[in-house]
Design a protein around this motif. Structure first.
Motif, PDB file in Angstrom:
ATOM      1  N   GLY A  87       0.609  -1.515   0.226  1.00 40.40           N
ATOM      2  CA  GLY A  87       0.002   0.337  -0.166  1.00 40.40           C
ATOM      3  C   GLY A  87       0.690   1.012   0.102  1.00 40.40           C
ATOM      4  N   THR A  88       2.098   0.910  -0.014  1.00 42.95           N
ATOM      5  CA  THR A  88       3.331   2.264   0.167  1.00 42.95           C
ATOM      6  C   THR A  88       4.002   2.710  -0.821  1.00 42.95           C
ATOM      7  N   ILE A  89       4.241   3.608  -1.530  1.00 47.12           N
ATOM      8  CA  ILE A  89       4.867   4.090  -2.758  1.00 47.12           C
ATOM      9  C   ILE A  89       5.738   3.811  -2.008  1.00 47.12           C
ATOM     10  N   VAL A  90       6.888   3.450  -1.928  1.00 47.42           N
ATOM     11  CA  VAL A  90       8.422   3.083  -1.627  1.00 47.42           C
ATOM     12  C   VAL A  90       9.706   3.243  -2.644  1.00 47.42           C
ATOM     13  N   GLU A  91       9.586   3.376  -3.917  1.00 44.80           N
ATOM     14  CA  GLU A  91      10.553   3.742  -4.889  1.00 44.80           C
ATOM     15  C   GLU A  91       9.884   4.640  -5.771  1.00 44.80           C
ATOM     16  N   TYR A  92      10.336   5.947  -5.927  1.00 46.72           N
ATOM     17  CA  TYR A  92       9.584   6.620  -7.680  1.00 46.72           C
ATOM     18  C   TYR A  92      10.988   7.936  -8.081  1.00 46.72           C
ATOM     19  N   GLY A  93      11.132   7.824  -9.362  1.00 47.08           N
ATOM     20  CA  GLY A  93      11.567   8.296  -9.883  1.00 47.08           C
ATOM     21  C   GLY A  93      11.750   7.754 -11.352  1.00 47.08           C
ATOM     22  N   PRO A  94      12.890   8.363 -12.510  1.00 49.54           N
ATOM     23  CA  PRO A  94      12.567   7.867 -13.243  1.00 49.54           C
ATOM     24  C   PRO A  94      12.827   6.335 -14.094  1.00 49.54           C
ATOM     25  N   THR A  95      11.985   5.834 -15.450  1.00 45.91           N
ATOM     26  CA  THR A  95      12.488   5.025 -15.687  1.00 45.91           C
ATOM     27  C   THR A  95      14.022   3.763 -16.156  1.00 45.91           C
ATOM     28  N   ALA A  96      14.466   4.401 -16.153  1.00 42.08           N
ATOM     29  CA  ALA A  96      16.588   4.365 -16.406  1.00 42.08           C
ATOM     30  C   ALA A  96      16.932   4.388 -14.692  1.00 42.08           C
ATOM     31  N   GLN A  97      16.842   5.336 -13.738  1.00 40.84           N
ATOM     32  CA  GLN A  97      17.205   4.836 -12.299  1.00 40.84           C
ATOM     33  C   GLN A  97      16.745   4.005 -11.501  1.00 40.84           C
ATOM     34  N   ILE A  98      15.326   3.711 -11.686  1.00 44.18           N
ATOM     35  CA  ILE A  98      13.973   2.532 -11.050  1.00 44.18           C
ATOM     36  C   ILE A  98      15.174   1.783 -11.484  1.00 44.18           C
ATOM     37  N   PHE A  99      15.273   1.069 -12.547  1.00 40.49           N
ATOM     38  CA  PHE A  99      15.839  -0.082 -13.004  1.00 40.49           C
ATOM     39  C   PHE A  99      17.844  -0.040 -12.702  1.00 40.49           C
ATOM     40  N   ASP A 100      17.984   1.083 -13.217  1.00 41.10           N
ATOM     41  CA  ASP A 100      19.695   0.556 -13.293  1.00 41.10           C
ATOM     42  C   ASP A 100      19.995   0.929 -12.194  1.00 41.10           C
ATOM     43  N   SER A 101      19.709   1.719 -10.974  1.00 42.58           N
ATOM     44  CA  SER A 101      20.549   1.848  -9.841  1.00 42.58           C
ATOM     45  C   SER A 101      18.994   2.454  -8.822  1.00 42.58           C
ATOM     46  N   PRO A 102      18.321   1.021  -8.690  1.00 40.61           N
ATOM     47  CA  PRO A 102      17.239   1.289  -7.320  1.00 40.61           C
ATOM     48  C   PRO A 102      17.990   0.640  -6.433  1.00 40.61           C
ATOM     49  N   GLN A 103      17.395   2.085  -5.533  1.00 42.35           N
ATOM     50  CA  GLN A 103      17.437   2.166  -4.183  1.00 42.35           C
ATOM     51  C   GLN A 103      17.079   1.341  -2.905  1.00 42.35           C
ATOM     52  N   ARG A 104      15.898   0.528  -2.970  1.00 43.93           N
ATOM     53  CA  ARG A 104      15.547  -0.059  -1.975  1.00 43.93           C
ATOM     54  C   ARG A 104      15.160  -1.654  -2.834  1.00 43.93           C
ATOM     55  N   GLU A 105      16.202  -1.887  -1.469  1.00 51.24           N
ATOM     56  CA  GLU A 105      15.874  -3.537  -1.606  1.00 51.24           C
ATOM     57  C   GLU A 105      15.013  -4.126  -2.087  1.00 51.24           C
ATOM     58  N   TYR A 106      13.343  -4.507  -1.912  1.00 50.59           N
ATOM     59  CA  TYR A 106      12.504  -4.311  -2.362  1.00 50.59           C
ATOM     60  C   TYR A 106      12.419  -4.698  -3.908  1.00 50.59           C
ATOM     61  N   THR A 107      12.587  -3.138  -4.421  1.00 51.41           N
ATOM     62  CA  THR A 107      12.795  -2.838  -5.850  1.00 51.41           C
ATOM     63  C   THR A 107      13.710  -4.223  -6.661  1.00 51.41           C
ATOM     64  N   ARG A 108      15.420  -4.156  -5.734  1.00 58.24           N
ATOM     65  CA  ARG A 108      16.156  -4.899  -6.088  1.00 58.24           C
ATOM     66  C   ARG A 108      15.185  -5.993  -6.006  1.00 58.24           C
ATOM     67  N   GLU A 109      14.897  -7.248  -5.100  1.00 58.87           N
ATOM     68  CA  GLU A 109      14.446  -8.671  -5.032  1.00 58.87           C
ATOM     69  C   GLU A 109      12.950  -8.202  -6.352  1.00 58.87           C
ATOM     70  N   LEU A 110      12.403  -7.400  -6.986  1.00 58.54           N
ATOM     71  CA  LEU A 110      11.760  -7.145  -8.530  1.00 58.54           C
ATOM     72  C   LEU A 110      12.512  -7.904  -9.327  1.00 58.54           C
ATOM     73  N   LEU A 111      13.824  -6.697  -9.538  1.00 64.41           N
ATOM     74  CA  LEU A 111      13.938  -7.176 -10.595  1.00 64.41           C
ATOM     75  C   LEU A 111      15.188  -8.202 -10.630  1.00 64.41           C
ATOM     76  N   ALA A 112      15.304  -8.891  -9.604  1.00 73.76           N
ATOM     77  CA  ALA A 112      16.051 -10.030  -9.179  1.00 73.76           C
ATOM     78  C   ALA A 112      14.614 -11.583 -10.012  1.00 73.76           C
ATOM     79  N   ALA A 113      13.669 -11.201 -10.087  1.00 71.99           N
ATOM     80  CA  ALA A 113      12.859 -12.491 -10.214  1.00 71.99           C
ATOM     81  C   ALA A 113      12.192 -12.781 -11.216  1.00 71.99           C
ATOM     82  N   ILE A 114      13.396 -10.848 -12.607  1.00 71.06           N
ATOM     83  CA  ILE A 114      12.579 -11.389 -13.434  1.00 71.06           C
ATOM     84  C   ILE A 114      12.590 -12.577 -14.031  1.00 71.06           C
ATOM     85  N   PRO A 115      11.237 -13.572 -15.122  1.00 67.78           N
ATOM     86  CA  PRO A 115      11.469 -15.023 -15.474  1.00 67.78           C
ATOM     87  C   PRO A 115      13.011 -14.747 -16.750  1.00 67.78           C
TER      88      PRO A 115
END
Length: 547
Positions: free
Chosen positions: A503-531
């Motif tokens: 329910g909370t927005i934990v990270e917000y920013g330009p697409t390149a920043q989110i995918f190339d330099s994620p700041q939150r562990e949760y975001t990194r977990e999402l990226l690592a789980a991509i099939p």
């Protein structure tokens, strides 16, 4: 030892020509065989024919199906009822039409255990909560006493997966089981299937358009096109060296994190702004709770102080696990749900207080494409009537102009003109979603909310739709609020990304920043789980069971 499933020269007809022609395949015990191909290629029809669940006028006209060495294509309904659930589990493609809307979720899970004599009425409740937990459902005691419509699409899909695995069947037929799931839950569910295979020798016939999932999880691939198998073999071999042109085209169309980011576009003025938006839902008495609840219910905070901005002519994507609040927040921003607190403005006007003609004007300027095309299309109307409906409602153009607009939209979403006379039941899941997208575009809105708009589409049509959305945005200065669990798609289409968790927005920013330099562990977990990024299954079979 003979295969657990054998299909030989299967042909299925719906009365207007063969939908499946000469399909032959096998599934060994403990093996995962993935059937891939475009919507309408015959994947789901093959699966339904195997288990005796062909809809409408569909019937097997030739061929044989054998399960555990015994022929079942000519079996009685009584025999099939004993097989379904207990020995052959089915994960249907659509969770909305597969779950009873007037029965609580926990009761529906418990029912399959009681029907097959695996639990008493008392023990079935405890087992249902365990099954929901294993399927990755958060707050399983709370979710068990909710109704299907109270859950997100991904949560409903997890319920179906739990039901399919409840009786430890020898074979699971999974028809697009992860299309509605976010990548982290998708990984947990597929890991759970892998563990079940290792423990019990359960076999899986996986119907999917997600080549990343097939690459990660399948021992063998079966590629279907226009009702026929065009290529088959070990997964690693088919992906590395596809023989058929159709297979090569599927692989070329699959989105990936290697796809280039869309060109950066300058910031513009906001068209939609949400400020500190929260939404709390109250759930009634806890009939399924293992704890005493003195207040007779609980409150779920679906959205917590969320703020976002959608700029004109740009795309903001909301990503996160199913149940994280993405769809609830989107509905609040366009006036379909009232927030508990916070403020939403569309083009400078507060949305929450709109009434009458001003609310009607908002409805014309904002359109939504829902996650589930099965539930959002009127089954009694033809495709032409569905697309024309908003034009009729707002009295746009003459009858001839509306028909011409419908034909134009069908062409733009890659559907033949003669589909205008069909009804939703005569379309595949992906075809229905294309109709839903066409309808949303009919009024040429300023903002389109796209709630998982391509999750039901095969990769080639998905690529067409994403190209179409990009073309329309550029040509019409459209704004998109794009909700998706497919991060490869999000990377391709977004200008800005907001990551939601609980329910909370934990990270917000330009697409390149989110995918190339994620700041939150949760975001990194999402990226690592991509099939598609995982190592192939280690127990690939040397045999080629599809003939």
């Amino acid at each position: 030892m003979s295969p657990i499933l054998e299909v030989e020269n299967l042909q299925v007809d719906y009365g207007n020509g063969a939908a499946v022609r000469g399909v032959s395949l096998t599934v060994e015990r403990g093996e995962v065989v993935a059937v891939v191909g475009e919507s309408g290629s015959g994947k789901s029809t093959t699966a339904h024919a195997i288990i005796g669940l062909l809809p409408g006028a569909g019937r097997i006209t030739s061929g044989e199906v054998r399960f555990d060495g015994k022929r079942i294509d000519d079996a009685s309904e009584k025999v099939l009822d004993r097989l379904r659930g207990a020995h052959i589990g089915l994960v249907p493609q659509d969770p909305t039409t597969s779950l009873n809307p007037v029965i609580r979720v926990g009761e529906q899970v418990a029912e399959v255990l009681r029907v097959h004599g695996l639990a008493t009425k008392r023990s079935a409740k405890l087992e249902a909560i365990r099954i929901l937990t294993e399927a990755g459902i958060d707050n399983p005691e709370v979710r068990a006493q909710q109704y299907p419509q109270d859950l997100s699409g991904g949560q409903r899909q997890r319920v179906l997966i739990g039901i399919a695995l409840a009786c430890t069947p020898e074979l699971v037929i999974a028809d697009e089981p992860t299309s509605a799931l976010d990548v982290t839950v998708q990984r947990r569910i597929l890991d759970h299937l892998d563990a079940r295979i290792a423990e019990t020798g359960t076999a899986v016939l996986l119907i999917t358009h997600d080549l990343g999932v097939a690459a990660d999880r399948a021992d063998r691939l079966v590629v279907m096109s226009k009702g026929e198998i065009v290529e088959t073999g070990r997964t690693s071999e088919v992906l590395a060296n596809p023989k058929h042109e159709y297979t090569r085209s599927l692989l070329a169309a699959a989105p990936s994190l290697g796809t280039a980011l869309r060109p950066a576009r300058p910031s513009t003025t906001p068209i939609l702004t949400a400020t500190e938006v929260s939404k709390t839902f109250r759930i009634g008495r806890q009939e399924w709770s293992l704890r005493n609840d003195p207040k007779g219910g609980v409150h779920l905070d679906a959205v917590k102080a969320a703020s976002l901005t959608v700029e004109r002519g740009r795309t903001l994507s909301l990503v996160g696990e199913s149940g994280s609040g993405k769809s609830t927040l989107a509905r609040i921003t366009i006036g379909l749900e009232k927030p508990t607190s916070g403020r939403v403005e569309f083009d400078g006007t507060e949305v929450t207080g709109l009434r009458g003609s001003r609310l009607r004007d908002l409805r014309r300027r904002v359109q939504i494409v829902y996650q589930n095309p099965y539930a959002s299309l009127n089954p009694k109307l033809t495709v032409e009537q569905i697309i024309e409906e908003p034009l009729d409602a707002f009295k746009v153009g003459t009858s001839a102009e509306r028909s011409a607009r419908t034909a134009e939209l069908l062409n733009r979403v890659a559907l033949p003109a003669d589909y205008s006379r069909r009804k939703p039941a005569e379309l595949s899941g992906g075809q229905r979603q294309r109709v839903a997208i066409a309808r949303a575009l009919a009024l040429r809105p300023d903002l389109v909310v796209l709630d998982e708009p391509v999750s039901a589409l095969d990769v080639s049509v998905q690529a067409q739709i994403l190209d179409l959305l990009d073309e329309l945005q550029t040509g019409l200065d459209l704004s998109y609020l794009f909700i998706s669990h497919d991060l490869a798609v999000v990377r391709q289409i977004s200008d800005t990304v907001a990551v939601m968790q609980s329910g909370t927005i934990v990270e917000y920013g330009p697409t390149a920043q989110i995918f190339d330099s994620p700041q939150r562990e949760y975001t990194r977990e999402l990226l690592a789980a991509i099939p598609g990024n995982s190592r192939p299954r280690s127990h690939d079979k040397e045999t080629a069971g599809a003939r």
